[in-house]
Design a protein around this motif. Structure first.
Motif, short mmCIF file in Angstrom:
data_model
loop_
_atom_site.label_atom_id
_atom_site.label_comp_id
_atom_site.label_asym_id
_atom_site.label_seq_id
_atom_site.Cartn_x
_atom_site.Cartn_y
_atom_site.Cartn_z
N CYS A 93 -9.32 5.83 -0.69
CA CYS A 93 -9.15 4.25 -0.56
C CYS A 93 -11.00 3.50 -0.52
O CYS A 93 -11.67 3.03 -1.68
CB CYS A 93 -8.81 3.92 0.46
SG CYS A 93 -7.87 2.22 1.03
N CYS B 228 1.09 -1.69 -0.97
CA CYS B 228 -0.24 -0.37 0.26
C CYS B 228 0.75 1.69 -0.03
O CYS B 228 1.49 1.16 0.20
CB CYS B 228 -0.38 -0.10 1.06
SG CYS B 228 -1.63 1.05 1.32
N CYS C 257 -7.58 0.96 -5.98
CA CYS C 257 -7.16 1.19 -5.46
C CYS C 257 -6.27 1.58 -6.97
O CYS C 257 -5.65 0.17 -7.90
CB CYS C 257 -6.06 0.06 -4.79
SG CYS C 257 -4.88 0.29 -4.33
S1 SF4 Z 1 -6.37 2.65 -2.10
FE1 SF4 Z 1 -6.24 1.50 -0.30
S2 SF4 Z 1 -4.97 0.50 -0.33
FE2 SF4 Z 1 -4.37 1.22 -2.59
S3 SF4 Z 1 -2.67 2.46 -2.26
FE3 SF4 Z 1 -4.54 4.06 -1.89
S4 SF4 Z 1 -4.93 3.65 0.15
FE4 SF4 Z 1 -3.45 1.81 0.04
#
Ligand code: SF4
Ligand SMILES: Cc1cc2nc3c(=O)[nH]c(=O)nc-3n(C[C@H](O)[C@H](O)[C@H](O)COP(=O)(O)OP(=O)(O)OC[C@H]3O[C@@H](n4cnc5c(N)ncnc54)[C@H](O)[C@@H]3O)c2cc1C
Length: 565
Positions: free
Chosen positions: A240, A234, A245
């Motif tokens: 998120c 991550c 993602c």
């Molecule tokens: S979307 Fe969520 S899982 Fe993906 S990099 Fe961003 S914080 Fe991390």
């Protein structure tokens, strides 16, 4: 001549993806029909668009194509649910429904990945033992699960190791680890990845909980803390939950099971293909295939004697009802959801809540399940309490302001520029109980744009839901005070039509065909060869998020199907 398929999987979300993978790995050729589009990670390289994904819900079903109606009781007229698109600034809640397209809800979920505790499988017996045989309301339809934690433990393990979950175990084969969950039921082994990093605001939460006598630990997360299989570590980007993602760190069936199934060469995906009927032989006792609309609205039929319906608890039951598969009247009954308790606090120092995934956080499990202390407030079952130090985007934050604060004008601007970077949340979720009063059926009036009846939900919060919300509000307030918060407020009690994205129970599993819809493997009692899987199978909901349990059930169903073919 209609086309034929060895197996059809309808819906490639959390549970359908797993079943498609297991069948294709065993050499079965699977045709998967999904009503949504195929997404790629590249589409989301520049995804920091809260208006598009959060406010306008561009990943999720829309009102015109997937209407759902709600009424609090049988005497009221049902109204259209605001569903994804609520109007900003009014009192409509905006809780996103699961997204559509391969990946389903796991495209934009938060990734809290929980096993149930052993107690969750015996909720009815434990409540009655502890609070007496009359503790549940007269209309209750609560039953214990026909399977227990030990039956699912190997499947929970598969979810964690085959799909990828980060965390710290608290009980490996009975050996306690004080850094993990002190209350978890015994597991065969730990997690494949260590827990995620947490923010300084989370340290404050942990310290306050410890000084109040609780035993906080880090939440298990379907987000990779390090590179693992097809997942990348991550990047803590902070867009998120509600977003796909862009680096493939969040576990989604799109990049785990569906991708693995595609690699076998045995999976064909037809996207934008909406199944509207499950077809049966003249006796009605055996599945013969499905009928679906292609993207241009043309009708197609596929014949198959193995059909797995994995369209989420609500659409699963709508499809069964629209296909007339409901001889015992149990489809759509026992609707359950979570009563969410969100509260917000302002911290003295910057918390920078725009970073990190939702699940890079600590939780307290002391008051969950049958661990909820004896109380005079009538609370029979508890909830996990979660710190939310991150993944809070500005529009979402502006949706939940202190009581009396307007969403416009200089006062709002001053408050927001002073406090947004100091915000933090604490959350709990109490499971609603199944009752004769709460169910889904087909709306007699509202139809979707294909002429299909909408699903109608009849549900209101029970006295227990409201009592539990009040109880946990006091607990959260005490934690916030101990944390030194300068402001604390709770979101107003959720309106009855609030959907939590944790809807379950509508095609209950059971051993008795008279009072359940599917057996423990998800096969329909009424129509052989038809499997209906997902949270709709749950006899009761727990205080935990449901997805890891429905993923475990999907592995169980897949093993059973493979034993039979
Ligand atoms: S979307 Fe969520 S899982 Fe993906 S990099 Fe961003 S914080 Fe991390
Ligand atoms: C914003 C958000 C956050 C969440 N966070 C968490 C969390 O942190 N932890 C947790 O445990 N759970 C969470 N959930 C819930 C989780 O997403 C669901 O529990 C899970 O996805 C349900 O899996 P499923 O297989 O039943 O259905 P889904 O994953 O919803 O998949 C259903 C699939 O069926 C397809 N489909 C539907 N109808 C049809 C049709 N008629 N024809 C063809 N295809 C169809 C859909 O396009 C979709 O691909 C969250 C959900 C949301 C929306």
């Amino acid at each position: 001549m209609p086309e034929t398929a060895e197996a059809v999987v309808v819906g490639l979300g959390a549970s359908g993806g797993i079943i498609a993978e297991q069948l294709t790995r065993a050499g079965i050729r699977v045709l998967a029909l999904d009503k949504g589009p195929v997404h790629t990670s590249e589409e989301f390289t520049f995804k920091q668009d809260e208006v598009k994904y959060y406010s306008r819900g561009s990943l999720v079903p829309q009102l015109a194509t997937d209407p759902v109606t709600w009424r609090p009781d049988e005497t009221s007229t049902a109204r259209l649910l605001p569903w994804a698109a609520g109007v900003r600034g009014n009192s409509e809640p905006l809780h996103l429904p699961p997204s559509i397209g391969p990946g389903g809800g796991t495209l934009h979920w938060g990734g809290a990945s929980w096993r149930h505790r052993d107690a969750d499988f015996h909720m009815k017996s434990l409540i009655e033992e502890r609070f007496g045989p009359d503790a549940l309301e007269e209309d209750s339809t609560m039953v214990d699960w026909p399977i227990g934690y030990d039956d699912l433990e190997p499947y929970y393990d598969r979810v964690e190791w085959e799909l990828g979950v980060s965390g710290r175990a608290g009980n490996v084969k009975g050996a306690p680890d004080p850094e993990g969950n002190p209350y978890e039921s015994p597991r065969e082994r730990g997690f494949p990845m260590p827990p995620l990093r947490t923010a300084p605001a989370d340290d404050r939460f942990k310290a306050a909980c410890q000084s109040l006598g609780y035993r906080p630990f880090q939440q298990p997360a379907a987000v990779a803390s390090t590179d693992y299989k097809s997942l990348k570590g991550c990047e803590y980007c902070g867009f998120c939950h509600g977003f796909l993602c862009h680096v493939n760190a969040k576990q989604s069936s799109r990049i785990t099971s569906v991708e693995a199934a595609l690699q076998t060469g045995n999976l064909e995906i037809r996207s934008n293909s909406r199944v509207f009927r499950l077809d049966r032989d003249p006796s009605g006792r055996r599945i013969t295939g499905v009928s679906y609309f292609d993207p241009d609205g043309n009708v197609h039929q596929v014949q198959s004697n193995l059909v797995v319906v994995a369209c989420y608890a609500l659409e699963n039951s709508r499809l069964l009802l629209a296909s007339g598969i409901n001889a015992n009247g149990q489809v759509g009954q026992n609707f359950m959801t979570h009563s969410f308790g969100w509260c917000s606090l302002v911290l003295p120092e910057f918390s920078n809540p725009f970073m990190a995934p939702l699940v890079a956080a600590s939780v307290v499990d002391d008051l969950n399940c049958d661990g909820v202390p004896d109380n005079d407030e009538g609370v029979l079952w508890g909830s996990v309490l979660t710190s939310i130090p991150g993944d809070l985007q500005p529009i979402e934050a502006a949706h939940n302001l202190p009581p009396g604060m307007r969403r416009w004008g200089q006062g709002f601007k001053d408050w927001f520029s002073e406090n947004y970077r100091r915000l933090m949340g604490i959350h709990n979720q109490v499971p609603s109980f199944p009752s004769k009063k709460y169910y889904c059926d087909l709306d007699p009036v509202v139809k979707d744009k294909f002429g299909q009846p909408a699903l109608r939900i009849t549900h209101d919060w029970s006295e227990h839901d409201l009592a539990a919300l009040k109880y946990f509000e006091k607990v959260k307030r005490a934690i916030a005070e101990e944390m030194g918060a300068t402001q604390f407020w709770s979101e107003p009690t959720p309106p009855a039509y609030h959907l939590s994205t944790h809807e379950v129970g509508t095609h209950r599993m059971g051993e008795n065909p008279a009072d359940s819809v599917v057996d423990i493997y998800g096969e329909s009692h009424e129509c052989k060869g038809l499997y209906v899987v997902g949270g709709g199978q749950f006899p009761t909901l727990s205080g935990y998020n449901p997805t890891q349990t429905l993923q475990a059930l999907a592995y169980l169903s897949a093993d059973h199907i493979l034993d039979k073919v």
